[in-house]
Enzyme design. Sequence first.
Site, PDB file in Angstrom:
ATOM      1  N   LYS A  42      10.048  74.722  60.540  1.00  0.00           N
ATOM      2  CA  LYS A  42       9.694  75.682  59.513  1.00  0.00           C
ATOM      3  C   LYS A  42      10.940  76.385  58.989  1.00  0.00           C
ATOM      4  O   LYS A  42      10.945  76.949  57.893  1.00  0.00           O
ATOM      5  CB  LYS A  42       8.766  76.769  60.092  1.00  0.00           C
ATOM      6  CG  LYS A  42       7.521  76.260  60.745  1.00  0.00           C
ATOM      7  CD  LYS A  42       6.805  77.432  61.450  1.00  0.00           C
ATOM      8  CE  LYS A  42       5.715  76.907  62.348  1.00  0.00           C
ATOM      9  NZ  LYS A  42       5.202  77.996  63.227  1.00  0.00           N
ATOM     10  N   GLY A  43      11.993  76.357  59.803  1.00  0.00           N
ATOM     11  CA  GLY A  43      13.167  77.197  59.537  1.00  0.00           C
ATOM     12  C   GLY A  43      13.821  77.010  58.185  1.00  0.00           C
ATOM     13  O   GLY A  43      14.351  77.959  57.611  1.00  0.00           O
ATOM     14  N   GLU A  98      18.093  71.296  55.978  1.00  0.00           N
ATOM     15  CA  GLU A  98      17.929  71.840  57.329  1.00  0.00           C
ATOM     16  C   GLU A  98      18.558  73.230  57.408  1.00  0.00           C
ATOM     17  O   GLU A  98      19.513  73.531  56.702  1.00  0.00           O
ATOM     18  CB  GLU A  98      18.578  70.863  58.338  1.00  0.00           C
ATOM     19  CG  GLU A  98      18.624  71.324  59.774  1.00  0.00           C
ATOM     20  CD  GLU A  98      17.265  71.548  60.436  1.00  0.00           C
ATOM     21  OE1 GLU A  98      16.441  72.273  59.857  1.00  0.00           O
ATOM     22  OE2 GLU A  98      17.059  71.028  61.557  1.00  0.00           O
ATOM     23  N   ASP A  99      18.010  74.052  58.259  1.00  0.00           N
ATOM     24  CA  ASP A  99      18.563  75.398  58.396  1.00  0.00           C
ATOM     25  C   ASP A  99      19.880  75.405  59.162  1.00  0.00           C
ATOM     26  O   ASP A  99      20.860  75.983  58.736  1.00  0.00           O
ATOM     27  CB  ASP A  99      17.536  76.356  59.047  1.00  0.00           C
ATOM     28  CG  ASP A  99      16.913  75.799  60.329  1.00  0.00           C
ATOM     29  OD1 ASP A  99      17.375  74.761  60.842  1.00  0.00           O
ATOM     30  OD2 ASP A  99      15.940  76.410  60.817  1.00  0.00           O
ATOM     31  N   ASP A 102      22.748  72.133  65.330  1.00  0.00           N
ATOM     32  CA  ASP A 102      23.205  72.682  66.598  1.00  0.00           C
ATOM     33  C   ASP A 102      23.654  71.495  67.473  1.00  0.00           C
ATOM     34  O   ASP A 102      24.758  70.997  67.318  1.00  0.00           O
ATOM     35  CB  ASP A 102      22.026  73.464  67.185  1.00  0.00           C
ATOM     36  CG  ASP A 102      22.353  74.232  68.445  1.00  0.00           C
ATOM     37  OD1 ASP A 102      23.492  74.678  68.585  1.00  0.00           O
ATOM     38  OD2 ASP A 102      21.455  74.393  69.288  1.00  0.00           O
ATOM     39  N   LYS A 130      26.855  74.662  63.726  1.00  0.00           N
ATOM     40  CA  LYS A 130      27.549  75.125  64.941  1.00  0.00           C
ATOM     41  C   LYS A 130      28.240  73.903  65.544  1.00  0.00           C
ATOM     42  O   LYS A 130      27.679  73.260  66.447  1.00  0.00           O
ATOM     43  CB  LYS A 130      26.540  75.648  65.971  1.00  0.00           C
ATOM     44  CG  LYS A 130      25.934  76.993  65.680  1.00  0.00           C
ATOM     45  CD  LYS A 130      25.204  77.486  66.941  1.00  0.00           C
ATOM     46  CE  LYS A 130      23.865  78.064  66.638  1.00  0.00           C
ATOM     47  NZ  LYS A 130      23.080  78.430  67.825  1.00  0.00           N
ATOM     48  N   PHE A 151      23.413  82.597  69.017  1.00  0.00           N
ATOM     49  CA  PHE A 151      22.049  82.380  68.545  1.00  0.00           C
ATOM     50  C   PHE A 151      21.770  83.317  67.376  1.00  0.00           C
ATOM     51  O   PHE A 151      21.929  84.524  67.501  1.00  0.00           O
ATOM     52  CB  PHE A 151      21.030  82.598  69.664  1.00  0.00           C
ATOM     53  CG  PHE A 151      19.691  82.008  69.322  1.00  0.00           C
ATOM     54  CD1 PHE A 151      19.456  80.651  69.499  1.00  0.00           C
ATOM     55  CD2 PHE A 151      18.684  82.797  68.784  1.00  0.00           C
ATOM     56  CE1 PHE A 151      18.229  80.090  69.141  1.00  0.00           C
ATOM     57  CE2 PHE A 151      17.463  82.252  68.422  1.00  0.00           C
ATOM     58  CZ  PHE A 151      17.229  80.892  68.620  1.00  0.00           C
ATOM     59  N   VAL A 152      21.373  82.746  66.246  1.00  0.00           N
ATOM     60  CA  VAL A 152      21.169  83.557  65.044  1.00  0.00           C
ATOM     61  C   VAL A 152      19.717  83.500  64.568  1.00  0.00           C
ATOM     62  O   VAL A 152      19.000  82.526  64.835  1.00  0.00           O
ATOM     63  CB  VAL A 152      22.106  83.110  63.899  1.00  0.00           C
ATOM     64  CG1 VAL A 152      23.548  83.453  64.221  1.00  0.00           C
ATOM     65  CG2 VAL A 152      21.961  81.618  63.597  1.00  0.00           C
ATOM     66  N   ASP A 158      14.284  81.555  63.479  1.00  0.00           N
ATOM     67  CA  ASP A 158      13.446  82.393  64.329  1.00  0.00           C
ATOM     68  C   ASP A 158      13.960  82.437  65.763  1.00  0.00           C
ATOM     69  O   ASP A 158      14.736  81.595  66.202  1.00  0.00           O
ATOM     70  CB  ASP A 158      12.021  81.832  64.379  1.00  0.00           C
ATOM     71  CG  ASP A 158      11.944  80.556  65.232  1.00  0.00           C
ATOM     72  OD1 ASP A 158      12.706  79.615  64.945  1.00  0.00           O
ATOM     73  OD2 ASP A 158      11.136  80.520  66.181  1.00  0.00           O
ATOM     74  N   ARG A 164      11.977  85.498  61.042  1.00  0.00           N
ATOM     75  CA  ARG A 164      12.245  84.571  59.940  1.00  0.00           C
ATOM     76  C   ARG A 164      12.426  85.294  58.606  1.00  0.00           C
ATOM     77  O   ARG A 164      13.119  84.818  57.717  1.00  0.00           O
ATOM     78  CB  ARG A 164      11.089  83.569  59.786  1.00  0.00           C
ATOM     79  CG  ARG A 164      10.960  82.582  60.937  1.00  0.00           C
ATOM     80  CD  ARG A 164      10.021  81.453  60.531  1.00  0.00           C
ATOM     81  NE  ARG A 164       9.502  80.709  61.656  1.00  0.00           N
ATOM     82  CZ  ARG A 164      10.129  79.683  62.242  1.00  0.00           C
ATOM     83  NH1 ARG A 164      11.299  79.295  61.804  1.00  0.00           N
ATOM     84  NH2 ARG A 164       9.587  79.049  63.259  1.00  0.00           N
TER      85      ARG A 164
HETATM   86  P1  IMP Z   1      19.484  70.617  67.125  1.00  0.00           P
HETATM   87  O1  IMP Z   1      18.498  69.505  67.234  1.00  0.00           O
HETATM   88  O2  IMP Z   1      19.988  71.068  68.466  1.00  0.00           O
HETATM   89  O3  IMP Z   1      20.609  70.357  66.150  1.00  0.00           O
HETATM   90  O4  IMP Z   1      18.688  71.871  66.681  1.00  0.00           O
HETATM   91  C1  IMP Z   1      18.319  72.115  65.425  1.00  0.00           C
HETATM   92  C2  IMP Z   1      17.188  73.118  65.410  1.00  0.00           C
HETATM   93  O5  IMP Z   1      17.285  74.056  66.494  1.00  0.00           O
HETATM   94  C3  IMP Z   1      17.239  73.927  64.159  1.00  0.00           C
HETATM   95  O6  IMP Z   1      16.475  73.328  63.161  1.00  0.00           O
HETATM   96  C4  IMP Z   1      16.663  75.243  64.593  1.00  0.00           C
HETATM   97  O7  IMP Z   1      15.273  75.217  64.450  1.00  0.00           O
HETATM   98  C5  IMP Z   1      16.992  75.360  66.050  1.00  0.00           C
HETATM   99  N1  IMP Z   1      18.175  76.217  66.272  1.00  0.00           N
HETATM  100  C6  IMP Z   1      19.399  75.847  66.658  1.00  0.00           C
HETATM  101  N2  IMP Z   1      20.236  76.888  66.752  1.00  0.00           N
HETATM  102  C7  IMP Z   1      19.506  77.963  66.399  1.00  0.00           C
HETATM  103  C8  IMP Z   1      19.816  79.369  66.274  1.00  0.00           C
HETATM  104  O8  IMP Z   1      20.941  79.854  66.503  1.00  0.00           O
HETATM  105  N3  IMP Z   1      18.783  80.159  65.879  1.00  0.00           N
HETATM  106  C9  IMP Z   1      17.545  79.698  65.606  1.00  0.00           C
HETATM  107  N4  IMP Z   1      17.214  78.403  65.706  1.00  0.00           N
HETATM  108  C10 IMP Z   1      18.192  77.545  66.094  1.00  0.00           C
HETATM  109 MG    MG Z   2      14.570  73.867  62.607  1.00  0.00          MG
END
Ligand code: IMP
Ligand code: MG
Length: 179
Positions: A42-43, A98-99, A102, A130, A151-152, A158, A164
């Site tokens: 949803k982000g 994508e938001d 990570d 990140k 963590f943001v 969220d 959000r």
């Molecule tokens: P990844 O699969 O680890 O790259 O994670 C991506 C998803 O993790 C993002 O779409 C977010 O929903 C969530 N996420 C990663 N870091 C953060 C953060 O700092 N705050 C909030 N959500 C995060």
């Molecule tokens: Mg997400």
Amino acid sequence: MSRNSQRVLLSEEQIQRRVRELGERIGADYPGGALHLVCILKGACFFLADLARAIQRDVVVDFIGISSYGKGTTSSGEVKLTKDLDLSVEGADVLVVEDIVDSGITLHYLVQVLEQRKPRSIRIAALLDKPERRVRPVQVDYVGFQIPDRFVVGYGLDFAERYRNLRDICVLEESAAGG
Ligand code: IMP
Ligand code: MG
């Protein structure tokens, strides 16, 4: 949870300015035809809404649900499709919106899923990156901001479904995460 436990990392003004720049670049980079925006729920919804309006060309908007996070602030490493696209992407120029990138696990998985559906092209636009946290390789074509390993929340992001609707992007301090 008190509001004092959030520290502004990126202000609404910074975000809006950067999203407009990205939209202009994206609009200029693609040849003719509609650009197929795939928003990860949803982000990324808030980013999508602003980015789509900053792109001066035809766009199609669709949504996909993928979850790789539980209620905590660290990835479970597990990815699941929670909602599929409504539209076909075959032959389309796809831009995944994508938001935040990570670990890269979510996008790495999604790109594999989408490639099987034979789009003409796939690129990725992520508001935040990140890079220190990456465990899977992902090529992010349009990045809003690189941020440190914190963590943001806000502007769609969220913590356990909260925050959000903050207009700024804020670092969630330890006290709030424990509440
Ligand atoms: P990844 O699969 O680890 O790259 O994670 C991506 C998803 O993790 C993002 O779409 C977010 O929903 C969530 N996420 C990663 N870091 C953060 C953060 O700092 N705050 C909030 N959500 C995060
Ligand atoms: Mg997400």
